[in-house]
Design an enzyme around this catalytic site. Structure first.
Site, PDB file in Angstrom:
ATOM      1  N   THR A 209     -10.437  17.041 -38.950  1.00 27.41           N
ATOM      2  CA  THR A 209     -10.586  16.895 -40.404  1.00 27.41           C
ATOM      3  C   THR A 209     -10.603  18.271 -41.061  1.00 27.41           C
ATOM      4  O   THR A 209     -10.045  18.469 -42.142  1.00 27.41           O
ATOM      5  CB  THR A 209     -11.865  16.100 -40.705  1.00 27.41           C
ATOM      6  OG1 THR A 209     -11.665  14.771 -40.192  1.00 27.41           O
ATOM      7  CG2 THR A 209     -12.145  16.007 -42.199  1.00 27.41           C
ATOM      8  N   THR A 211      -9.019  21.115 -40.152  1.00 26.82           N
ATOM      9  CA  THR A 211      -7.659  21.638 -40.328  1.00 26.82           C
ATOM     10  C   THR A 211      -6.881  20.758 -41.309  1.00 26.82           C
ATOM     11  O   THR A 211      -6.061  21.252 -42.078  1.00 26.82           O
ATOM     12  CB  THR A 211      -6.924  21.727 -38.976  1.00 26.82           C
ATOM     13  OG1 THR A 211      -7.788  22.310 -38.008  1.00 26.82           O
ATOM     14  CG2 THR A 211      -5.669  22.549 -39.072  1.00 26.82           C
ATOM     15  N   GLY A 212      -7.156  19.456 -41.282  1.00 25.55           N
ATOM     16  CA  GLY A 212      -6.471  18.525 -42.192  1.00 25.55           C
ATOM     17  C   GLY A 212      -6.705  18.873 -43.658  1.00 25.55           C
ATOM     18  O   GLY A 212      -5.784  18.797 -44.487  1.00 25.55           O
ATOM     19  N   GLU A 229      -3.752  12.311 -40.093  1.00 20.63           N
ATOM     20  CA  GLU A 229      -4.509  11.476 -39.139  1.00 20.63           C
ATOM     21  C   GLU A 229      -5.597  12.379 -38.573  1.00 20.63           C
ATOM     22  O   GLU A 229      -5.297  13.296 -37.807  1.00 20.63           O
ATOM     23  CB  GLU A 229      -3.606  10.970 -38.007  1.00 20.63           C
ATOM     24  CG  GLU A 229      -2.515  10.017 -38.436  1.00 20.63           C
ATOM     25  CD  GLU A 229      -3.015   8.636 -38.803  1.00 20.63           C
ATOM     26  OE1 GLU A 229      -4.249   8.389 -38.750  1.00 20.63           O
ATOM     27  OE2 GLU A 229      -2.181   7.797 -39.171  1.00 20.63           O
ATOM     28  N   CYS A 263      -9.381   9.904 -30.915  1.00 24.01           N
ATOM     29  CA  CYS A 263      -9.875   9.833 -32.300  1.00 24.01           C
ATOM     30  C   CYS A 263     -10.516   8.488 -32.590  1.00 24.01           C
ATOM     31  O   CYS A 263     -11.345   8.376 -33.479  1.00 24.01           O
ATOM     32  CB  CYS A 263      -8.730  10.106 -33.265  1.00 24.01           C
ATOM     33  SG  CYS A 263      -7.291   9.091 -32.942  1.00 24.01           S
TER      34      CYS A 263
HETATM   35  P1  NAD Z   1      -6.906  20.875 -34.553  1.00 27.90           P
HETATM   36  O1  NAD Z   1      -7.079  20.496 -35.974  1.00 27.90           O
HETATM   37  O2  NAD Z   1      -7.627  22.044 -34.035  1.00 27.90           O
HETATM   38  O3  NAD Z   1      -5.356  21.167 -34.247  1.00 27.90           O
HETATM   39  C1  NAD Z   1      -4.361  20.204 -34.491  1.00 27.90           C
HETATM   40  C2  NAD Z   1      -3.021  20.903 -34.639  1.00 27.90           C
HETATM   41  O4  NAD Z   1      -3.061  21.705 -35.815  1.00 27.90           O
HETATM   42  C3  NAD Z   1      -2.676  21.858 -33.493  1.00 27.90           C
HETATM   43  O5  NAD Z   1      -1.307  21.758 -33.201  1.00 27.90           O
HETATM   44  C4  NAD Z   1      -3.014  23.224 -34.068  1.00 27.90           C
HETATM   45  O6  NAD Z   1      -2.284  24.267 -33.489  1.00 27.90           O
HETATM   46  C5  NAD Z   1      -2.602  23.009 -35.512  1.00 27.90           C
HETATM   47  N1  NAD Z   1      -3.208  23.962 -36.462  1.00 27.90           N
HETATM   48  C6  NAD Z   1      -4.377  24.632 -36.345  1.00 27.90           C
HETATM   49  N2  NAD Z   1      -4.552  25.443 -37.413  1.00 27.90           N
HETATM   50  C7  NAD Z   1      -3.486  25.258 -38.212  1.00 27.90           C
HETATM   51  C8  NAD Z   1      -3.085  25.821 -39.461  1.00 27.90           C
HETATM   52  N3  NAD Z   1      -3.818  26.747 -40.096  1.00 27.90           N
HETATM   53  N4  NAD Z   1      -1.938  25.403 -40.029  1.00 27.90           N
HETATM   54  C9  NAD Z   1      -1.166  24.463 -39.416  1.00 27.90           C
HETATM   55  N5  NAD Z   1      -1.486  23.922 -38.209  1.00 27.90           N
HETATM   56  C10 NAD Z   1      -2.639  24.302 -37.626  1.00 27.90           C
HETATM   57  O7  NAD Z   1      -7.222  19.560 -33.718  1.00 27.90           O
HETATM   58  P2  NAD Z   1      -7.264  19.394 -32.128  1.00 27.90           P
HETATM   59  O8  NAD Z   1      -8.532  20.014 -31.631  1.00 27.90           O
HETATM   60  O9  NAD Z   1      -5.959  19.805 -31.527  1.00 27.90           O
HETATM   61  O10 NAD Z   1      -7.350  17.795 -31.980  1.00 27.90           O
HETATM   62  C11 NAD Z   1      -8.533  17.105 -32.000  1.00 27.90           C
HETATM   63  C12 NAD Z   1      -8.736  16.446 -33.345  1.00 27.90           C
HETATM   64  O11 NAD Z   1      -7.623  15.602 -33.658  1.00 27.90           O
HETATM   65  C13 NAD Z   1      -9.939  15.517 -33.362  1.00 27.90           C
HETATM   66  O12 NAD Z   1     -10.661  15.711 -34.551  1.00 27.90           O
HETATM   67  C14 NAD Z   1      -9.330  14.120 -33.347  1.00 27.90           C
HETATM   68  O13 NAD Z   1     -10.132  13.108 -33.900  1.00 27.90           O
HETATM   69  C15 NAD Z   1      -8.089  14.340 -34.130  1.00 27.90           C
HETATM   70  N6  NAD Z   1      -7.112  13.283 -33.839  1.00 27.90           N
HETATM   71  C16 NAD Z   1      -6.871  12.331 -34.786  1.00 27.90           C
HETATM   72  C17 NAD Z   1      -5.986  11.297 -34.513  1.00 27.90           C
HETATM   73  C18 NAD Z   1      -5.688  10.216 -35.525  1.00 27.90           C
HETATM   74  O14 NAD Z   1      -4.686   9.543 -35.348  1.00 27.90           O
HETATM   75  N7  NAD Z   1      -6.488  10.044 -36.561  1.00 27.90           N
HETATM   76  C19 NAD Z   1      -5.365  11.229 -33.268  1.00 27.90           C
HETATM   77  C20 NAD Z   1      -5.655  12.208 -32.327  1.00 27.90           C
HETATM   78  C21 NAD Z   1      -6.527  13.236 -32.624  1.00 27.90           C
END
Ligand code: NAD
Length: 464
Positions: A209, A211-212, A229, A263
């Protein structure tokens, strides 16, 4: 460009190395993608459908190779990894029906004819997390390709191998070169470059969330389309009137699948107070029965965590004085192993509030239906949830009252490619999968054609 080692989470051995690319690779990929997209969009809908079916068949043919890569790179149990490759195939097959069904509308208006077209956006960027690398990439690229777009995927730093292989398979299957590209790299380099690139029309982001929120802010600069997501802290609500044996036997699999790195993990079990003690008696052997071990073994149900850094984060939720009710087993020795762990903390404990993303579940009691709904909704997240009850009216009441995008009654199912998937509140924005997903990769174009009244001469000719 930096070269980094990829580590097998079960052995801590180096699997291979990967080149982390930079901003210039994104520029090149976008230019190539635009050329490929024009070729792809010019094909007939039937030809694009056939292309997606060919890709599905090629994924099927490479199932064992993809599964083995995911075992080595991510530590997923082999049975699960095979399912993931098959799921990619099925997602592609499902959306191969879409190119020939993306119909516009003809809308009755005065003075002429009005019709809508579903135009492709152009180039779509997909940024994926490390927990389900190939399945999550396919939820974006299959409907995006079906709608006539080209796709660039940035996989997570730790787990890029299956995504890289999928792009190679796409080219081997005969899709236009550059239609599906992968740019491995850091989030703050390649990810940022994608967010700011004027040649990318939409970003599909799956991840945390935190990074989102950043993705949403950056996308606003150019009004880029986005799907988010994000994280979850889903509840598994067990009522006294449910099949308690079944609820307890399945609860570990609702949260410990993929070592809790899911997730949709039901990481908060809420149990009606009148059956709390009995439920815990039943849960203990169920947790002990989860087979944690070598991912290559077909019987393994849970593998290691993805990395040492993630292991440390998960372990921080189980300090020495943590209220541990009981734990399952995990191998000793090398590998990022963490046993399934059941906590009984206070409702405001950080283990109850924050997404742990590991095999740690909290159990809390509740008094009645209203109490259960209030606790389930006391979170910033709203992704998934389960409701265990034999009372159909209660099942429907609680399903409508829990603020989450994917609920299941007397089961823990969340994801089917044919049904929509996504989160309420800070678990996301928009929906993936289901029959409407390709529409999320189109722009609706409205065209009005004025139809003038016939002149007397035209009327004459028409009737002669
Ligand atoms: P993260 O937010 O750390 O990274 C996700 C992706 O974003 C990676 O590829 C990362 O390199 C990229 N990223 C990081 N910083 C960025 C930036 N400044 N600009 C653009 N891209 C950037 O998440 P994570 O640790 O890889 O994954 C775990 C998280 O994902 C958990 O919170 C999980 O709940 C969530 N998730 C959600 C779903 C869903 O469908 N809702 C599915 C799987 C995982």
């Amino acid at each position: 460009m930096t070269v980094v080692d990829l580590i097998n989470p079960a052995t801590e051995e180096v699997v291979t190395t990967v080149d982390l690319l930079d901003e210039s690779a994104v520029d090149e990929a976008v230019a190539t993608a635009h050329r490929a997209q024009r070729i792809w969009a010019a094909l007939s809908p039937a030809a694009r459908a056939a292309g997606l079916r060919d890709l599905a068949a090629a994924v099927d043919g490479n199932r064992d190779e993809l599964a083995a890569l995911e075992v080595a790179n991510s530590g997923h149990p082999i049975g699960q990894a095979r399912w993931e490759a098959e799921h990619v195939r099925d997602v592609l097959t499902f959306y191969s029906a879409s190119p020939e069904r993306l119909s516009g509308k003809q809308i009755p208006v005065a003075g002429g004819i009005d019709m809508t077209f579903c135009d492709p956006i152009g180039v779509v960027g997909i940024i994926t997390p490390w927990n389900f690398p190939m399945t999550i990439a396919s939820w974006g690229f299959a409907p995006a390709l079906a709608a006539g777009n080209a796709v660039i995927v940035k996989p997570a730093e730790w787990t890029p191998l299956t995504t890289i292989r999928l792009a190679e398979i796409a080219e081997e299957a005969g899709l236009p070169p550059g239609l599906l590209q992968v740019v491995p790299g850091r989030g703050d380099v390649v990810g940022e470059a994608m967010l700011g690139h004027p040649g990318i029309g939409k970003i599909v982001f799956t991840g945390s969330t935190r990074t989102g929120r950043h993705v949403m802010t950056r996308a606003a600069e150019s009004v880029k389309r986005i799907t988010l997501e994000l994280g979850g802290k889903s509840a598994n609500i067990v009522f006294a009137d449910s099949d308690l044996e079944q609820a307890a036997a399945t609860a570990p699999y609702g949260v410990f699948d993929n070592a809790g790195q899911d997730c949709c993990a039901r990481s908060r079990i809420l149990v009606q107070r009148s059956v709390y003690d009995r439920f815990m008696e039943l849960l203990e052997p169920a947790v002990a029965g989860v087979r944690v071990g070598d991912p290559i073994d077909d019987a393994t149900e849970m593998g290691p965590l993805v990395s040492r850094a993630h292991w440390q984060k998960v372990a921080s939720y189980v300090p020495d004085d943590a209220p541990v009710a009981f734990r399952g087993t995990a191998p000793e020795g090398p590998g990022f192993w963490f046993p399934p762990t059941v906590l009984t903390p206070q409702p405001n404990d950080r283990a109850v509030v924050e997404e742990i993303f590991g095999p740690v579940v909290t159990v809390l009691p509740f008094d009645d239906e209203a109490d259960a709904i209030a606790i389930a909704n006391a979170t910033e997240y709203g992704l998934a949830g389960s409701i265990w009850t034999d009372d159909l009216s209660r099942a429907l009441r609680v399903s409508r009252a829990v603020a989450a995008g994917n609920l299941s009654v007397n089961s823990h199912s969340s994801v089917r490619y044919s049904t929509p998937f996504g989160g309420f509140k800070q678990s996301g924005l928009g929906r993936e999968l289901g029959p409407d997903a390709p529409l999320g990769f189109t722009e609706t174009k409205n065209v009005f054609i004025a139809v003038g009244a016939a002149t007397p001469a035209q009327s004459q000719r028409g009737t002669s």
